[in-house]
Design a protein around this motif. Structure first.
Motif, PDB file in Angstrom:
ATOM      1  N   ILE A   1       0.980  -1.132   0.094  1.00 52.47           N
ATOM      2  CA  ILE A   1       0.000  -0.053   0.023  1.00 52.47           C
ATOM      3  C   ILE A   1       0.900   1.304   0.006  1.00 52.47           C
ATOM      4  O   ILE A   1       1.091   1.904   0.971  1.00 52.47           O
ATOM      5  N   TRP A   2       1.330   1.519  -1.155  1.00 54.26           N
ATOM      6  CA  TRP A   2       2.330   2.488  -1.241  1.00 54.26           C
ATOM      7  C   TRP A   2       1.643   4.267  -1.116  1.00 54.26           C
ATOM      8  O   TRP A   2       2.541   5.076  -0.902  1.00 54.26           O
ATOM      9  N   ASN A   3       0.380   4.033  -1.317  1.00 58.45           N
ATOM     10  CA  ASN A   3      -0.334   5.367  -0.951  1.00 58.45           C
ATOM     11  C   ASN A   3      -1.189   5.140  -0.020  1.00 58.45           C
ATOM     12  O   ASN A   3      -2.239   4.770  -0.056  1.00 58.45           O
ATOM     13  N   PRO A   4      -1.018   5.248   1.459  1.00 60.26           N
ATOM     14  CA  PRO A   4      -1.770   5.121   2.315  1.00 60.26           C
ATOM     15  C   PRO A   4      -3.134   5.745   2.348  1.00 60.26           C
ATOM     16  O   PRO A   4      -4.164   5.553   2.906  1.00 60.26           O
ATOM     17  N   GLN A   5      -3.036   7.056   1.676  1.00 54.67           N
ATOM     18  CA  GLN A   5      -4.222   7.906   1.579  1.00 54.67           C
ATOM     19  C   GLN A   5      -5.307   7.360   0.635  1.00 54.67           C
ATOM     20  O   GLN A   5      -6.444   7.678   0.482  1.00 54.67           O
ATOM     21  N   ASP A   6      -4.870   6.323  -0.139  1.00 55.28           N
ATOM     22  CA  ASP A   6      -5.772   5.587  -1.022  1.00 55.28           C
ATOM     23  C   ASP A   6      -5.288   4.141  -1.299  1.00 55.28           C
ATOM     24  O   ASP A   6      -4.770   3.935  -2.565  1.00 55.28           O
ATOM     25  N   PRO A   7      -5.601   3.409  -0.587  1.00 52.92           N
ATOM     26  CA  PRO A   7      -5.290   2.019  -0.609  1.00 52.92           C
ATOM     27  C   PRO A   7      -5.800   1.315  -1.891  1.00 52.92           C
ATOM     28  O   PRO A   7      -5.239   0.493  -2.285  1.00 52.92           O
ATOM     29  N   GLY A   8      -7.257   1.804  -2.279  1.00 57.00           N
ATOM     30  CA  GLY A   8      -7.766   1.115  -3.458  1.00 57.00           C
ATOM     31  C   GLY A   8      -6.605   1.348  -4.763  1.00 57.00           C
ATOM     32  O   GLY A   8      -6.431   0.552  -5.501  1.00 57.00           O
ATOM     33  N   PHE A   9      -6.390   2.650  -4.848  1.00 55.84           N
ATOM     34  CA  PHE A   9      -5.618   2.943  -6.072  1.00 55.84           C
ATOM     35  C   PHE A   9      -4.067   2.289  -5.787  1.00 55.84           C
ATOM     36  O   PHE A   9      -3.562   1.988  -6.893  1.00 55.84           O
ATOM     37  N   SER A  10      -3.678   2.261  -4.747  1.00 57.30           N
ATOM     38  CA  SER A  10      -2.484   1.628  -4.463  1.00 57.30           C
ATOM     39  C   SER A  10      -2.528   0.073  -5.045  1.00 57.30           C
ATOM     40  O   SER A  10      -1.424  -0.293  -5.856  1.00 57.30           O
ATOM     41  N   VAL A  11      -3.685  -0.623  -4.890  1.00 55.63           N
ATOM     42  CA  VAL A  11      -3.808  -2.021  -5.335  1.00 55.63           C
ATOM     43  C   VAL A  11      -3.879  -2.037  -6.887  1.00 55.63           C
ATOM     44  O   VAL A  11      -3.181  -2.874  -7.472  1.00 55.63           O
ATOM     45  N   MET A  12      -4.666  -1.124  -7.226  1.00 53.75           N
ATOM     46  CA  MET A  12      -5.043  -0.815  -8.744  1.00 53.75           C
ATOM     47  C   MET A  12      -3.562  -0.605  -9.675  1.00 53.75           C
ATOM     48  O   MET A  12      -3.251  -1.596 -10.421  1.00 53.75           O
ATOM     49  N   MET A  13      -2.710   0.132  -9.071  1.00 57.03           N
ATOM     50  CA  MET A  13      -1.495   0.144  -9.692  1.00 57.03           C
ATOM     51  C   MET A  13      -0.537  -1.040  -9.527  1.00 57.03           C
ATOM     52  O   MET A  13       0.030  -1.172 -10.568  1.00 57.03           O
ATOM     53  N   ASN A  14      -0.487  -1.641  -8.344  1.00 54.88           N
ATOM     54  CA  ASN A  14       0.083  -2.553  -8.355  1.00 54.88           C
ATOM     55  C   ASN A  14      -0.156  -3.674  -9.402  1.00 54.88           C
ATOM     56  O   ASN A  14       0.400  -4.494 -10.002  1.00 54.88           O
TER      57      ASN A  14
ATOM     58  N   ASN B   1     -10.438  -2.559  -7.648  1.00 55.44           N
ATOM     59  CA  ASN B   1      -9.672  -2.141  -9.192  1.00 55.44           C
ATOM     60  C   ASN B   1      -9.914  -0.694  -9.339  1.00 55.44           C
ATOM     61  O   ASN B   1      -9.758  -0.169 -10.438  1.00 55.44           O
ATOM     62  N   LYS B   2     -10.145   0.088  -8.223  1.00 57.98           N
ATOM     63  CA  LYS B   2     -10.124   1.593  -8.528  1.00 57.98           C
ATOM     64  C   LYS B   2      -9.668   2.480  -7.272  1.00 57.98           C
ATOM     65  O   LYS B   2      -9.608   1.866  -6.284  1.00 57.98           O
ATOM     66  N   SER B   3      -9.658   3.707  -7.562  1.00 62.05           N
ATOM     67  CA  SER B   3      -9.355   4.505  -6.373  1.00 62.05           C
ATOM     68  C   SER B   3     -10.301   4.585  -5.296  1.00 62.05           C
ATOM     69  O   SER B   3     -11.726   4.298  -5.729  1.00 62.05           O
ATOM     70  N   ASP B   4      -9.956   5.008  -4.017  1.00 60.88           N
ATOM     71  CA  ASP B   4     -11.017   5.091  -3.146  1.00 60.88           C
ATOM     72  C   ASP B   4     -11.658   6.512  -3.146  1.00 60.88           C
ATOM     73  O   ASP B   4     -12.627   7.006  -2.425  1.00 60.88           O
ATOM     74  N   GLN B   5     -11.052   7.498  -3.976  1.00 63.38           N
ATOM     75  CA  GLN B   5     -11.985   8.818  -3.984  1.00 63.38           C
ATOM     76  C   GLN B   5     -12.423   8.765  -5.360  1.00 63.38           C
ATOM     77  O   GLN B   5     -12.486   8.081  -6.382  1.00 63.38           O
ATOM     78  N   THR B   6     -13.515  10.080  -5.414  1.00 64.64           N
ATOM     79  CA  THR B   6     -14.374  10.078  -6.290  1.00 64.64           C
ATOM     80  C   THR B   6     -13.729  11.193  -7.418  1.00 64.64           C
ATOM     81  O   THR B   6     -13.780  12.219  -6.791  1.00 64.64           O
ATOM     82  N   LEU B   7     -13.369  11.074  -8.290  1.00 60.20           N
ATOM     83  CA  LEU B   7     -12.989  12.165  -9.404  1.00 60.20           C
ATOM     84  C   LEU B   7     -14.110  12.573  -9.824  1.00 60.20           C
ATOM     85  O   LEU B   7     -15.216  12.257  -9.865  1.00 60.20           O
ATOM     86  N   PRO B   8     -13.920  14.001 -10.564  1.00 60.28           N
ATOM     87  CA  PRO B   8     -14.952  14.920 -10.976  1.00 60.28           C
ATOM     88  C   PRO B   8     -15.762  14.008 -12.016  1.00 60.28           C
ATOM     89  O   PRO B   8     -14.907  13.512 -12.806  1.00 60.28           O
ATOM     90  N   PHE B   9     -17.095  14.195 -11.968  1.00 56.33           N
ATOM     91  CA  PHE B   9     -18.043  13.375 -12.784  1.00 56.33           C
ATOM     92  C   PHE B   9     -17.695  13.517 -14.392  1.00 56.33           C
ATOM     93  O   PHE B   9     -17.732  12.902 -15.268  1.00 56.33           O
ATOM     94  N   LYS B  10     -17.392  15.024 -14.565  1.00 61.39           N
ATOM     95  CA  LYS B  10     -17.374  15.506 -15.851  1.00 61.39           C
ATOM     96  C   LYS B  10     -15.949  14.872 -16.438  1.00 61.39           C
ATOM     97  O   LYS B  10     -16.066  14.243 -17.655  1.00 61.39           O
ATOM     98  N   ALA B  11     -15.056  14.803 -15.865  1.00 60.38           N
ATOM     99  CA  ALA B  11     -13.635  14.197 -16.215  1.00 60.38           C
ATOM    100  C   ALA B  11     -13.599  12.718 -16.402  1.00 60.38           C
ATOM    101  O   ALA B  11     -13.288  12.347 -17.527  1.00 60.38           O
ATOM    102  N   ARG B  12     -14.628  12.223 -15.581  1.00 61.04           N
ATOM    103  CA  ARG B  12     -14.600  10.475 -15.814  1.00 61.04           C
ATOM    104  C   ARG B  12     -15.627  10.522 -17.065  1.00 61.04           C
ATOM    105  O   ARG B  12     -15.336   9.402 -17.701  1.00 61.04           O
TER     106      ARG B  12
END
Ligand code: FE2
Ligand code: FE2
Length: 279
Positions: free
Chosen positions: A19-32, A218-229
């Motif tokens: 978990i290389w980014n403790p602020q975002d464990p889901g994203f850490s796993v996805m990048m691994n 398989n994704k970030s634990d944060q919600t990115l802006p709707f328009k960008a997604r």
């Protein structure tokens, strides 16, 4: 002739945390998972492109193919270093890597070259809209994480953007049948999707100090802006249209910033992110 540059960046990962980014464990796993996938997929790309080279009659396309293959093999070596550090901490992950590589090897044996070039061209063409979303939101996804992994991923994503046209240039020259590639698109995505699912299950088997529900993400634990997604999703879908040319794709501003820093000789092994997260 090709514009692709070959950049060997001396990444060192040593004791990097899973978990290389403790602020975002889901994203850490996805990048691994992307690191594992990269080793298998890039080996597959290199085999397919090398086999295609004998059929390429245009010197400019041949130069593109050779540079593309060289970039992908450099990516693979860097991701292997990352995985070596993870495997040192969790030896069972060697099995995970072997399964990913075997899956691509079996796919290679089971289908003709046309199929593989379609897979490479089809998947590589969706990377730019998808990686643009991640790069544009790097302050949310990467800034709080281990600079070594953040820098590895941002380098790789920038070079994927740089060679965004290569896969389709080779497919169009060697195979050229748009409908054949599109007819197989769901199979390509199902193969990659199946590997993500398998890797999650493998992580649960081999990693005992991270909760299973995190390892299956398989994704970030944060919600990115709707328009960008939505823009990213539209780009992914548009990439499969017959008139799509990745040359005209919208690029993240960071692409120019990253290449500028590299050209000025900065240390690109620690170019983004914050702390070192030791395992
Ligand atoms: Fe790559
Ligand atoms: Fe690529």
């Amino acid at each position: 002739m090709t514009d692709l540059k070959l950049r060997k960046i001396p990444f060192v990962f040593d004791d990097v945390a899973f978990i290389w980014n403790p602020q975002d464990p889901g994203f850490s796993v996805m990048m691994n998972k992307i690191s594992f996938l990269a080793v298998g997929f890039e080996k597959y790309i290199c085999r397919a492109v090398q086999d295609a080279e004998a059929r390429i009659t245009d010197p400019a396309v041949l130069a593109e193919a050779k540079a593309f293959r060289a970039q992908e093999s450099i990516h693979s070596l860097a991701h292997k270093k990352h995985l070596k550090a993870l495997i040192r901490r969790y030896p069972g992950l060697q099995e995970t890597l072997d399964k990913v590589v075997a899956s691509y090897d079996e796919l290679y044996e089971a289908h003709p070259l046309e199929f593989h070039l379609g897979y490479v061209g089809g998947l590589e063409s969706v990377f730019t809209p998808f990686f643009k979303l991640l790069i544009d939101h790097r302050d949310k996804l990467f800034a709080g994480g281990d600079t070594r992994v953040a820098s590895l991923m941002l380098w790789h994503f920038c070079e994927e953007i740089e060679h965004r046209s290569s896969g389709l240039i080779i497919y169009d020259h060697v195979v050229g049948r748009y409908l054949y590639r599109i007819a197989n698109y769901r199979r390509y995505m199902a193969h990659s999707g199946g590997l993500f699912k398998m890797m999650g299950e493998e992580f649960v088997r081999h990693i005992d100090d991270v909760p299973a529900d995190i390892l299956l993400r398989n994704k970030s634990d944060q919600t990115l802006p709707f328009k960008a997604r939505m823009q990213s999703l539209a780009g992914v879908l548009a990439a499969q249209l017959p008139w799509h040319d990745p040359v005209h794709e919208a690029l993240p501003d960071y692409f120019a910033e990253w290449t500028g820093r590299y050209d000025r000789g900065e240390d690109m092994t620690r170019t983004y992110g914050a702390t070192l997260q030791a395992a």
